[in-house]
Scaffold this motif. Structure first.
Motif, short mmCIF file in Angstrom:
data_model
loop_
_atom_site.label_atom_id
_atom_site.label_comp_id
_atom_site.label_asym_id
_atom_site.label_seq_id
_atom_site.Cartn_x
_atom_site.Cartn_y
_atom_site.Cartn_z
N PHE A 1 17.46 13.67 -13.07
CA PHE A 1 17.01 14.39 -11.52
C PHE A 1 18.05 14.18 -10.68
O PHE A 1 18.36 14.76 -9.62
CB PHE A 1 15.81 13.91 -11.24
CG PHE A 1 14.66 14.69 -11.89
CD1 PHE A 1 14.47 15.97 -11.79
CD2 PHE A 1 13.97 14.12 -12.80
CE1 PHE A 1 13.36 16.60 -12.45
CE2 PHE A 1 12.90 14.74 -13.60
CZ PHE A 1 12.49 15.98 -13.37
N ALA B 1 11.34 14.18 -5.51
CA ALA B 1 10.16 13.42 -5.79
C ALA B 1 10.54 12.28 -6.84
O ALA B 1 10.07 11.05 -6.81
CB ALA B 1 8.86 14.07 -6.13
N GLN B 2 11.00 12.82 -8.10
CA GLN B 2 11.39 11.91 -9.30
C GLN B 2 12.14 10.71 -8.75
O GLN B 2 12.28 9.57 -9.40
CB GLN B 2 11.99 12.86 -10.39
CG GLN B 2 10.73 13.91 -10.71
CD GLN B 2 9.69 13.32 -11.73
OE1 GLN B 2 9.63 12.14 -12.15
NE2 GLN B 2 8.70 13.98 -12.08
N ASP C 1 0.75 -1.21 0.05
CA ASP C 1 0.13 -0.03 0.07
C ASP C 1 0.78 0.99 -0.07
O ASP C 1 1.36 1.62 0.96
CB ASP C 1 -0.76 -0.05 1.37
CG ASP C 1 -1.71 1.14 1.49
OD1 ASP C 1 -1.75 1.94 0.48
OD2 ASP C 1 -2.66 1.08 2.19
N ILE C 2 0.95 1.79 -1.20
CA ILE C 2 1.94 2.85 -1.19
C ILE C 2 1.19 4.26 -1.02
O ILE C 2 0.24 4.57 -1.85
CB ILE C 2 2.69 2.87 -2.59
CG1 ILE C 2 3.60 1.77 -2.89
CG2 ILE C 2 3.36 4.29 -2.99
CD1 ILE C 2 4.45 1.63 -4.07
N ARG C 3 1.99 5.16 -0.22
CA ARG C 3 1.31 6.21 0.10
C ARG C 3 2.35 7.50 -0.28
O ARG C 3 3.22 7.54 0.51
CB ARG C 3 1.01 6.72 1.44
CG ARG C 3 0.28 5.50 2.34
CD ARG C 3 -1.19 5.35 2.02
NE ARG C 3 -1.77 4.30 2.58
CZ ARG C 3 -2.45 4.12 3.65
NH1 ARG C 3 -2.49 5.16 4.44
NH2 ARG C 3 -3.01 3.33 4.41
N PHE C 4 2.29 7.96 -1.43
CA PHE C 4 3.24 8.79 -2.10
C PHE C 4 2.83 10.25 -1.93
O PHE C 4 1.63 10.61 -2.29
CB PHE C 4 3.65 8.61 -3.51
CG PHE C 4 4.84 9.32 -4.05
CD1 PHE C 4 5.97 8.82 -4.53
CD2 PHE C 4 4.43 10.53 -4.56
CE1 PHE C 4 6.86 9.29 -4.65
CE2 PHE C 4 5.57 11.26 -5.12
CZ PHE C 4 6.89 10.70 -5.13
N GLY C 5 3.66 11.06 -1.30
CA GLY C 5 3.37 12.56 -1.15
C GLY C 5 3.85 13.18 0.21
O GLY C 5 4.04 12.66 1.12
N VAL C 6 3.73 14.53 -0.03
CA VAL C 6 4.44 15.38 1.23
C VAL C 6 3.27 15.34 2.35
O VAL C 6 2.08 15.45 2.25
CB VAL C 6 4.65 16.65 0.85
CG1 VAL C 6 5.30 17.69 1.87
CG2 VAL C 6 5.74 16.66 -0.50
N TRP D 1 10.26 8.26 -6.52
CA TRP D 1 9.60 7.15 -7.24
C TRP D 1 10.19 6.23 -8.22
O TRP D 1 10.16 5.17 -8.53
CB TRP D 1 8.38 8.14 -7.87
CG TRP D 1 7.36 6.90 -8.63
CD1 TRP D 1 6.75 7.13 -9.91
CD2 TRP D 1 6.65 5.93 -7.88
NE1 TRP D 1 5.89 6.37 -10.07
CE2 TRP D 1 5.61 5.68 -8.86
CE3 TRP D 1 6.82 5.25 -6.62
CZ2 TRP D 1 4.94 4.29 -8.74
CZ3 TRP D 1 5.81 4.41 -6.39
CH2 TRP D 1 4.80 3.82 -7.35
N ALA D 2 11.38 6.92 -8.91
CA ALA D 2 12.05 6.25 -9.48
C ALA D 2 12.83 4.74 -8.90
O ALA D 2 12.76 3.96 -9.28
CB ALA D 2 13.31 7.08 -10.29
N LEU E 1 1.91 13.21 4.60
CA LEU E 1 0.91 12.52 4.40
C LEU E 1 0.73 11.66 5.94
O LEU E 1 -0.32 11.19 6.42
CB LEU E 1 0.59 11.21 3.52
CG LEU E 1 0.64 11.75 1.82
CD1 LEU E 1 0.77 10.76 0.99
CD2 LEU E 1 -0.60 12.54 1.91
N GLU F 1 10.96 18.71 -6.54
CA GLU F 1 10.57 17.77 -7.70
C GLU F 1 11.53 16.86 -7.98
O GLU F 1 11.15 15.57 -8.22
CB GLU F 1 10.42 18.81 -8.92
CG GLU F 1 9.87 18.15 -10.26
CD GLU F 1 8.62 17.62 -9.93
OE1 GLU F 1 7.67 17.74 -9.29
OE2 GLU F 1 8.11 16.67 -11.02
#
Lengths: 395, 395
Positions: free
Chosen positions: A226, A241-242, A11-16, A245-246, A18, A238
């Motif tokens: 990046f 983040a890249q 269960d992935i929760r991606f973001g600032v 996720w990479a 959270l 940014e």
């Protein structure tokens, strides 16, 4: 295409930011007794520790701190003791690959009576026992451990650094790029190279699956772009983040589905880290350009190198020319991240252990059987020797 | 990058002839009472039906056959009756997108007392009720339904063709490319275009996530290459395998994570299918080149089109030139699949319904609010009119 089986329930929760709202429930769904695992003091300095403790209010939290880079079996043993003594229901790992890797093995050790080093040297044991659910908060984009089965654990006494696989991926992974803006330039560079290497290990494969190739090329271009931005401007959210996720998609199994060759550079680098405790990603950055040059000597690889040149590096021109340019571009990219590009740069100044290391890498990695281009002990030794100088890459 | 939540627990079994050994346990893990859903007689002709029945030996199998392309709510109503009467534990869908789509909604209707059309027009109801586990055997590479939450269901009485989303993805998906070698050239072409369109709907997005872009470009190149091969040589197993896996990764949510725009061409095509019952993929193939031309008129899209030209179509040259070439290449690719490229080619010869269809597409798709380039009713009508002739694409 080869057959494969794939399922990825993390269960992935991606973001600032959270985690402040979501962490409690994400952990508590598995029980009340939590092992909080982390490394040194960086999460205390950054304030993350306080946020985590606040979010876990009401749960019983036991702490395991001091998990080091290239995590040692000693930390796993300590964790095994804690999870058994405290009837732990769920592990919360806060940190980079080392903390998460160790926590996965602790999750298996909770259900094992013997020494957890057994679980590293015989990972098949882990497939027959349970594993505690793992929630993680990732603080370093690099290894992909946040969404896969693997761990790498070191045993300094035996000079071994080995991969081990459990039955489960992490249950929940919080991927918050803002937690990585404080990562040092050195670790950012090393993480970027680690991602690049994961892609390389899967791209250079004889299955020639065009979807895998395309997916990997997209992630390659992202980390190539990046990585240097994050090294130059650590606060660039940014870029962070890249890269984050990479790191996840590069090594959650997706982009290597149906692949037929094993990995080569990682087993060799694990010898370097095991003998000299150097930073994994930096070791990969030293070895990878030499490995590319070595395998390019085999003409059966040339088609792949042309794709690598065109789709990854955006080069156009005669096939042999752009292939050579792509190898040089890889070296130059590593150098642009401001890390050493030779073994002497990481204080490995003689070849006294090279025979032993080469023999071990060939054996552990099955390099003669499963390599994209099979390598024997002499080949690996030659790679290590080539890594002693800049010959062939600097005029 | 925008925040997102992602988890994808579907157990994917990709490969030839895995089902004979694995299907029984994959289904039986959920219970003994099985609804076997399928379409027309093609799975009987091909022998797949017999293999499935053999694999299910010992389980209680109830059959629902006759699920049509553009699946109708009538099939869902019939399925609802069967699952309730027979205390069904698990649905096994054998077929293409239509059979799987209908089976997902039947899985929700099992826990709903009212008319299942309610579940289509108000999908939020489905999030509050359970859903029967679904095992599927995919026989057509196209919609991606084998690994996502969605269904598209038609109601001929009301001229509505609407998307609906349940809480669960399929539990287990058997992806066997050899089952698609008997798919007609027409359906193969339509499936390839459907995949292409799913990519287009997600690639042209303002979030400009470079990982998403890269992943999509890889899948684009795969479908562009292997679609025509599969149409020309239906028995080409490698092409079938590439298209099958492309269909899955194109629409399992991964490549659009964090996207901010909605879809445009699908809502417009759904009007075509709802009014004229044309093949969905063929409708998409007619609309997509016109839509690309329309949005390219907005200069804020030009950077994206240059990437589309370079990374998807491998074009080099002046930006505007290669962008225009990429739009033309899209049209030419559709044409190369030997399907009609205009609405009259699918027997839509007048504009009598265009105003009504345009109004509905704008409303259902929120095209004015969420489109990559916002479109109003007049814009959509103009797209439909442009689709009546080859003007701008053929000299």
């Amino acid at each position: 295409m080869n057959s494969f089986k794939y399922t990825n329930p993390t269960d992935i929760r991606f973001g600032v930011d959270l985690l402040d709202e979501q962490l409690h429930d994400a952990v508590a769904q598995y029980g009340q007794n939590v092992l909080l695992a982390y490394g040194g003091g960086s999460i205390k300095k950054s304030g993350l520790y306080d946020r985590v403790i606040k979010a876990l209010a009401g749960l019983n939290v036991v702490e395991l701190s001091g998990i080091e880079p290239n995590p040692k079996i000693a930390s796993v043993r300590e964790g095994q003791k804690l999870v058994k003594e405290n009837k732990i229901d769920v592990i919360l790992a806060v940190g980079g690959g080392s903390v998460i890797d160790a926590s996965k093995v602790i999750g298996s050790a909770a259900f094992y009576e013997g020494d957890p080093w057994d679980l590293v040297i015989k990972p098949s044991i882990r497939q027959t026992i349970a594993q505690l659910p793992l929630v993680d908060i990732l603080t370093l984009a690099a290894t992909g451990t946040e969404n896969n089965f693997g761990s790498v654990i070191s045993n300094p006494e035996t000079h071994q650094k080995l991969g081990t696989y459990g039955p489960n991926r992490p249950a929940v992974s919080f991927l918050d790029p803002s937690l990585t803006t404080s990562v040092s330039k050195w670790q950012t560079a090393a993480g970027s190279i680690d991602i690049f290497s994961h892609l390389t290990e899967q791209y250079f494969d004889r299955s020639n699956n065009t979807i895998n190739e395309g997916l990997i090329e997209g992630i390659y271009r992202t980390v190539i772009k990046f990585g240097p931005i994050a090294v130059a401007k650590p606060e660039d959210l940014e870029a962070r983040a890249q890269l984050m996720w990479a790191s996840t998609v590069a090594l959650n199994g997706l982009v290597g589905l149906g692949n037929q060759n094993g990995w080569t550079v990682h087993p060799i680098e694990h010898e370097l880290s095991a003998y000299y405790d150097i930073t994994h990603g930096v070791g990969l950055g030293i070895l990878t350009p030499r490995w590319l040059k070595k395998v390019y000597a085999d003409p059966s690889t040339h088609d792949k190198f042309v794709k690598f040149a065109k789709h990854v590096w955006g080069l156009n021109g005669a096939d042999d020319e752009i292939a050579q340019q792509a190898i040089q571009a890889t070296y130059d990219w590593v150098k642009s991240l401001d890390v050493p590009t030779t073994l002497p740069g990481v204080e490995i100044t003689d070849d006294v252990n090279f025979d032993e290391m080469a023999a071990s890498a060939v054996k552990v990695g099955s390099l003669e059987q499963h390599g994209y281009v099979p390598l024997n002990q002499a080949d690996v030794r030659a790679l290590l020797v080539a890594s002693m100088t800049t010959e062939g890459f600097e005029n």
